[in-house]
Write a protein that holds these residues in place. Sequence first.
Motif, PDB file in Angstrom:
ATOM      1  N   GLY A 167      47.399  18.600  38.635  1.00  0.00           N
ATOM      2  CA  GLY A 167      47.074  18.027  37.336  1.00  0.00           C
ATOM      3  C   GLY A 167      45.624  18.183  36.909  1.00  0.00           C
ATOM      4  N   HIS A 168      45.034  19.357  37.166  1.00  0.00           N
ATOM      5  CA  HIS A 168      43.674  19.613  36.678  1.00  0.00           C
ATOM      6  C   HIS A 168      43.724  20.620  35.546  1.00  0.00           C
ATOM      7  CE1 HIS A 168      42.186  17.420  40.072  1.00  0.00           C
ATOM      8  NE2 HIS A 168      42.760  18.248  40.916  1.00  0.00           N
ATOM      9  N   GLN A 169      42.640  20.624  34.773  1.00  0.00           N
ATOM     10  CA  GLN A 169      42.571  21.582  33.669  1.00  0.00           C
ATOM     11  C   GLN A 169      41.555  22.666  34.014  1.00  0.00           C
ATOM     12  OE1 GLN A 169      41.276  19.864  29.962  1.00  0.00           O
ATOM     13  NE2 GLN A 169      41.181  21.906  29.012  1.00  0.00           N
ATOM     14  N   LEU A 170      42.044  23.897  33.987  1.00  0.00           N
ATOM     15  CA  LEU A 170      41.197  25.026  34.365  1.00  0.00           C
ATOM     16  C   LEU A 170      40.684  25.709  33.110  1.00  0.00           C
ATOM     17  CD1 LEU A 170      40.545  26.180  37.145  1.00  0.00           C
ATOM     18  CD2 LEU A 170      42.504  27.701  36.921  1.00  0.00           C
ATOM     19  N   GLN A 171      39.364  25.849  33.018  1.00  0.00           N
ATOM     20  CA  GLN A 171      38.784  26.565  31.875  1.00  0.00           C
ATOM     21  C   GLN A 171      37.983  27.742  32.418  1.00  0.00           C
ATOM     22  OE1 GLN A 171      36.901  23.908  29.001  1.00  0.00           O
ATOM     23  NE2 GLN A 171      35.428  25.521  28.543  1.00  0.00           N
ATOM     24  N   LEU A 172      38.452  28.953  32.136  1.00  0.00           N
ATOM     25  CA  LEU A 172      37.855  30.137  32.755  1.00  0.00           C
ATOM     26  C   LEU A 172      37.149  31.007  31.744  1.00  0.00           C
ATOM     27  CD1 LEU A 172      40.897  31.268  34.962  1.00  0.00           C
ATOM     28  CD2 LEU A 172      38.993  29.790  35.624  1.00  0.00           C
ATOM     29  N   GLN A 173      36.035  31.555  32.211  1.00  0.00           N
ATOM     30  CA  GLN A 173      35.337  32.547  31.423  1.00  0.00           C
ATOM     31  C   GLN A 173      35.030  33.697  32.373  1.00  0.00           C
ATOM     32  OE1 GLN A 173      31.693  31.012  29.877  1.00  0.00           O
ATOM     33  NE2 GLN A 173      31.736  32.274  28.081  1.00  0.00           N
ATOM     34  N   GLN A 174      35.288  34.937  31.963  1.00  0.00           N
ATOM     35  CA  GLN A 174      35.062  36.053  32.869  1.00  0.00           C
ATOM     36  C   GLN A 174      33.926  36.940  32.367  1.00  0.00           C
ATOM     37  OE1 GLN A 174      38.578  37.792  34.587  1.00  0.00           O
ATOM     38  NE2 GLN A 174      37.750  39.839  34.343  1.00  0.00           N
ATOM     39  N   LYS A 175      33.028  37.329  33.278  1.00  0.00           N
ATOM     40  CA  LYS A 175      31.864  38.144  32.890  1.00  0.00           C
ATOM     41  C   LYS A 175      31.610  39.251  33.906  1.00  0.00           C
ATOM     42  CE  LYS A 175      30.777  35.754  29.245  1.00  0.00           C
ATOM     43  NZ  LYS A 175      30.821  36.353  27.907  1.00  0.00           N
ATOM     44  N   ASN A 176      30.791  40.213  33.485  1.00  0.00           N
ATOM     45  CA  ASN A 176      30.434  41.333  34.359  1.00  0.00           C
ATOM     46  C   ASN A 176      29.215  41.011  35.213  1.00  0.00           C
ATOM     47  OD1 ASN A 176      32.374  43.266  33.584  1.00  0.00           O
ATOM     48  ND2 ASN A 176      31.229  43.651  31.695  1.00  0.00           N
ATOM     49  N   VAL A 177      29.232  41.559  36.420  1.00  0.00           N
ATOM     50  CA  VAL A 177      28.060  41.471  37.293  1.00  0.00           C
ATOM     51  C   VAL A 177      28.001  42.744  38.132  1.00  0.00           C
ATOM     52  CG1 VAL A 177      29.155  40.368  39.306  1.00  0.00           C
ATOM     53  CG2 VAL A 177      26.757  39.854  38.790  1.00  0.00           C
ATOM     54  N   GLY A 178      26.841  43.047  38.694  1.00  0.00           N
ATOM     55  CA  GLY A 178      26.708  44.191  39.598  1.00  0.00           C
ATOM     56  C   GLY A 178      26.894  45.513  38.885  1.00  0.00           C
ATOM     57  N   MET A 182      41.038  16.506  36.222  1.00  0.00           N
ATOM     58  CA  MET A 182      39.634  16.912  36.164  1.00  0.00           C
ATOM     59  C   MET A 182      39.516  18.253  35.440  1.00  0.00           C
ATOM     60  SD  MET A 182      37.060  17.463  39.428  1.00  0.00           S
ATOM     61  CE  MET A 182      36.721  15.795  39.924  1.00  0.00           C
ATOM     62  N   LEU A 183      38.428  18.417  34.688  1.00  0.00           N
ATOM     63  CA  LEU A 183      38.200  19.711  34.025  1.00  0.00           C
ATOM     64  C   LEU A 183      37.425  20.621  34.965  1.00  0.00           C
ATOM     65  CD1 LEU A 183      38.131  21.603  31.505  1.00  0.00           C
ATOM     66  CD2 LEU A 183      35.968  20.486  30.906  1.00  0.00           C
ATOM     67  N   LEU A 184      37.989  21.770  35.285  1.00  0.00           N
ATOM     68  CA  LEU A 184      37.329  22.736  36.163  1.00  0.00           C
ATOM     69  C   LEU A 184      36.865  23.904  35.305  1.00  0.00           C
ATOM     70  CD1 LEU A 184      40.039  22.787  39.013  1.00  0.00           C
ATOM     71  CD2 LEU A 184      38.116  21.206  38.747  1.00  0.00           C
ATOM     72  N   LYS A 185      35.579  23.872  34.972  1.00  0.00           N
ATOM     73  CA  LYS A 185      35.031  24.900  34.093  1.00  0.00           C
ATOM     74  C   LYS A 185      34.362  25.971  34.948  1.00  0.00           C
ATOM     75  CE  LYS A 185      32.196  25.071  29.933  1.00  0.00           C
ATOM     76  NZ  LYS A 185      31.078  24.442  29.240  1.00  0.00           N
ATOM     77  N   LEU A 186      35.008  27.124  35.049  1.00  0.00           N
ATOM     78  CA  LEU A 186      34.538  28.141  35.993  1.00  0.00           C
ATOM     79  C   LEU A 186      34.132  29.418  35.303  1.00  0.00           C
ATOM     80  CD1 LEU A 186      37.369  27.881  38.698  1.00  0.00           C
ATOM     81  CD2 LEU A 186      35.326  26.452  38.418  1.00  0.00           C
ATOM     82  N   CYS A 187      33.125  30.061  35.872  1.00  0.00           N
ATOM     83  CA  CYS A 187      32.782  31.403  35.448  1.00  0.00           C
ATOM     84  C   CYS A 187      33.261  32.366  36.534  1.00  0.00           C
ATOM     85  CB  CYS A 187      31.276  31.527  35.225  1.00  0.00           C
ATOM     86  SG  CYS A 187      30.852  33.122  34.530  1.00  0.00           S
ATOM     87  N   ILE A 188      34.052  33.351  36.156  1.00  0.00           N
ATOM     88  CA  ILE A 188      34.617  34.311  37.105  1.00  0.00           C
ATOM     89  C   ILE A 188      33.866  35.635  36.963  1.00  0.00           C
ATOM     90  CG2 ILE A 188      36.751  35.450  37.879  1.00  0.00           C
ATOM     91  CD1 ILE A 188      37.019  32.428  37.944  1.00  0.00           C
ATOM     92  N   LEU A 189      33.323  36.117  38.081  1.00  0.00           N
ATOM     93  CA  LEU A 189      32.599  37.389  38.080  1.00  0.00           C
ATOM     94  C   LEU A 189      33.287  38.342  39.059  1.00  0.00           C
ATOM     95  CD1 LEU A 189      28.921  36.004  38.377  1.00  0.00           C
ATOM     96  CD2 LEU A 189      30.215  36.445  36.277  1.00  0.00           C
ATOM     97  N   PRO A 190      34.238  39.128  38.590  1.00  0.00           N
ATOM     98  CA  PRO A 190      34.991  39.992  39.513  1.00  0.00           C
ATOM     99  C   PRO A 190      34.104  41.042  40.197  1.00  0.00           C
ATOM    100  CG  PRO A 190      36.122  39.766  37.404  1.00  0.00           C
ATOM    101  CD  PRO A 190      34.752  39.190  37.227  1.00  0.00           C
ATOM    102  N   GLY A 191      33.148  41.610  39.450  1.00  0.00           N
ATOM    103  CA  GLY A 191      32.211  42.552  40.062  1.00  0.00           C
ATOM    104  C   GLY A 191      32.808  43.921  40.316  1.00  0.00           C
ATOM    105  N   ASP A 192      32.493  44.473  41.494  1.00  0.00           N
ATOM    106  CA  ASP A 192      32.773  45.884  41.781  1.00  0.00           C
ATOM    107  C   ASP A 192      33.820  46.083  42.874  1.00  0.00           C
ATOM    108  OD1 ASP A 192      30.612  46.373  40.061  1.00  0.00           O
ATOM    109  OD2 ASP A 192      29.193  46.215  41.735  1.00  0.00           O
ATOM    110  N   GLY A 193      34.259  47.329  42.989  1.00  0.00           N
ATOM    111  CA  GLY A 193      35.135  47.736  44.093  1.00  0.00           C
ATOM    112  C   GLY A 193      36.389  46.884  44.147  1.00  0.00           C
ATOM    113  N   ILE A 194      36.653  46.298  45.315  1.00  0.00           N
ATOM    114  CA  ILE A 194      37.845  45.456  45.459  1.00  0.00           C
ATOM    115  C   ILE A 194      37.638  44.071  44.852  1.00  0.00           C
ATOM    116  CG2 ILE A 194      38.664  46.639  47.544  1.00  0.00           C
ATOM    117  CD1 ILE A 194      37.538  44.262  49.191  1.00  0.00           C
ATOM    118  N   GLY A 195      36.433  43.793  44.344  1.00  0.00           N
ATOM    119  CA  GLY A 195      36.146  42.478  43.757  1.00  0.00           C
ATOM    120  C   GLY A 195      37.201  42.016  42.754  1.00  0.00           C
ATOM    121  N   PRO A 196      37.490  42.855  41.725  1.00  0.00           N
ATOM    122  CA  PRO A 196      38.476  42.425  40.730  1.00  0.00           C
ATOM    123  C   PRO A 196      39.867  42.148  41.326  1.00  0.00           C
ATOM    124  CG  PRO A 196      37.180  44.263  39.890  1.00  0.00           C
ATOM    125  CD  PRO A 196      36.790  44.086  41.331  1.00  0.00           C
TER     126      PRO A 196
END
Length: 362
Positions: A33-44, A1-15
């Motif tokens: 056996g899954h395919q991970l597709q990650l995109q990381q962005k800023n929040v907060g 399965m394709l797992l298309k995720l957006c990662i928002l680490p944010g602030d403090g201990i978030g990252p």
Amino acid sequence: MLLKLCILPGDGIGPEVTDQAVLVLQAVAISFGHQLQLQQKNVGGAALAVANDPLPPDTLHACLDSSAVLLGAVGSPAFDKNPNHLRPEAGLLRLRRELGAYANLRPAVCFPAIEDCSPLRAEVVRGTDIMIVRELLGGLYFGEPRSITGAPGQRLAINTMTYSEPEIERIARVAFELAAKRRNRVLSVDKANVLECSRLWREVVTRCAKDFPDVQLSHMYVDSAAMSLVQHPKEFDVVLTENMFGDILSDQAGAIVGSLGLLASASIGGKIGLYEPVHGSAPSIAGNGIANPLGAILSAAMLLRYSFQLEREAACIENAVSYVLEKGARTSDLAHAGQTPVSTSEMGRKVVEAMKLSAVAA
Ligand code: IPM
Ligand code: MG
């Protein structure tokens, strides 16, 4: 399965904690056996610092373009004096609203290995397994009007609590459906002796219960529920409540099961789910590598379960967490005197190792 995720680490201990959750997701993807597709962005605060906006359009688009969002934490004392819409928290609230995430599921489970981390006696907390269902898009958090007006010394602050029947009904259904898969009990928490919102809440929840004859519904006022939660935590199954009460009771439930650092959450109901640990950005310990990553890791498990129906994968993560706790791994929030705490990344690595073992065994 394709797992298309957006990662928002944010602030403090978030990252720090999000890094570990991502490592765990990568290991799951390989093992199953899954395919991970990650995109990381800023929040907060992280986004305010670079874009003067706690939820920049680019971040929102990336979230809307993904299948699920994993968030670390938002909040930073650097922005305490900012107007409301330029606070880190405003970014998270807007994101919840944009995603239509009205149902916030916050499980509070007592892992047998760490019964002694609870401030309550082991026999009181043993067996606790609560699912808090917090309404996430209504109540005081979003009600209008809201303002601070008037001359210094004479200012007036206003917040508004509102709930409509459809808003109450949709969250009540989530709670009843979850209860039907658990121990068939819903406790609805309100303040119906004082608030109109709560009186409507109680009426609508009671009406909704008729569609779930196997589920037993009870009601409690929030003050009494807070007391009962520390007296008899194991008697609670599904707790259904409005936004602010749910915010408060979920921190309390975190402390009861040993540490807020363990609590995960899923915010669902819209097309794209948002997953975040319940703990905040904890600025006082940020950057020290000592934060507990298990809340973030367990949020990743919820992401697999609720956004992708990957129950086996989710259970694999949860079992690995339980296993490393049994083997004695403790971050500093869980360590007692005489125990040497493990770092954030060591805890993450242990979970990954335990998971690989059990995935092979499965
Ligand atoms: C939570 C947090 C947030 C909330 C804050 C950071 C806006 O406390 O997720 O519990 O109040 O919902
Ligand atoms: Mg909170």
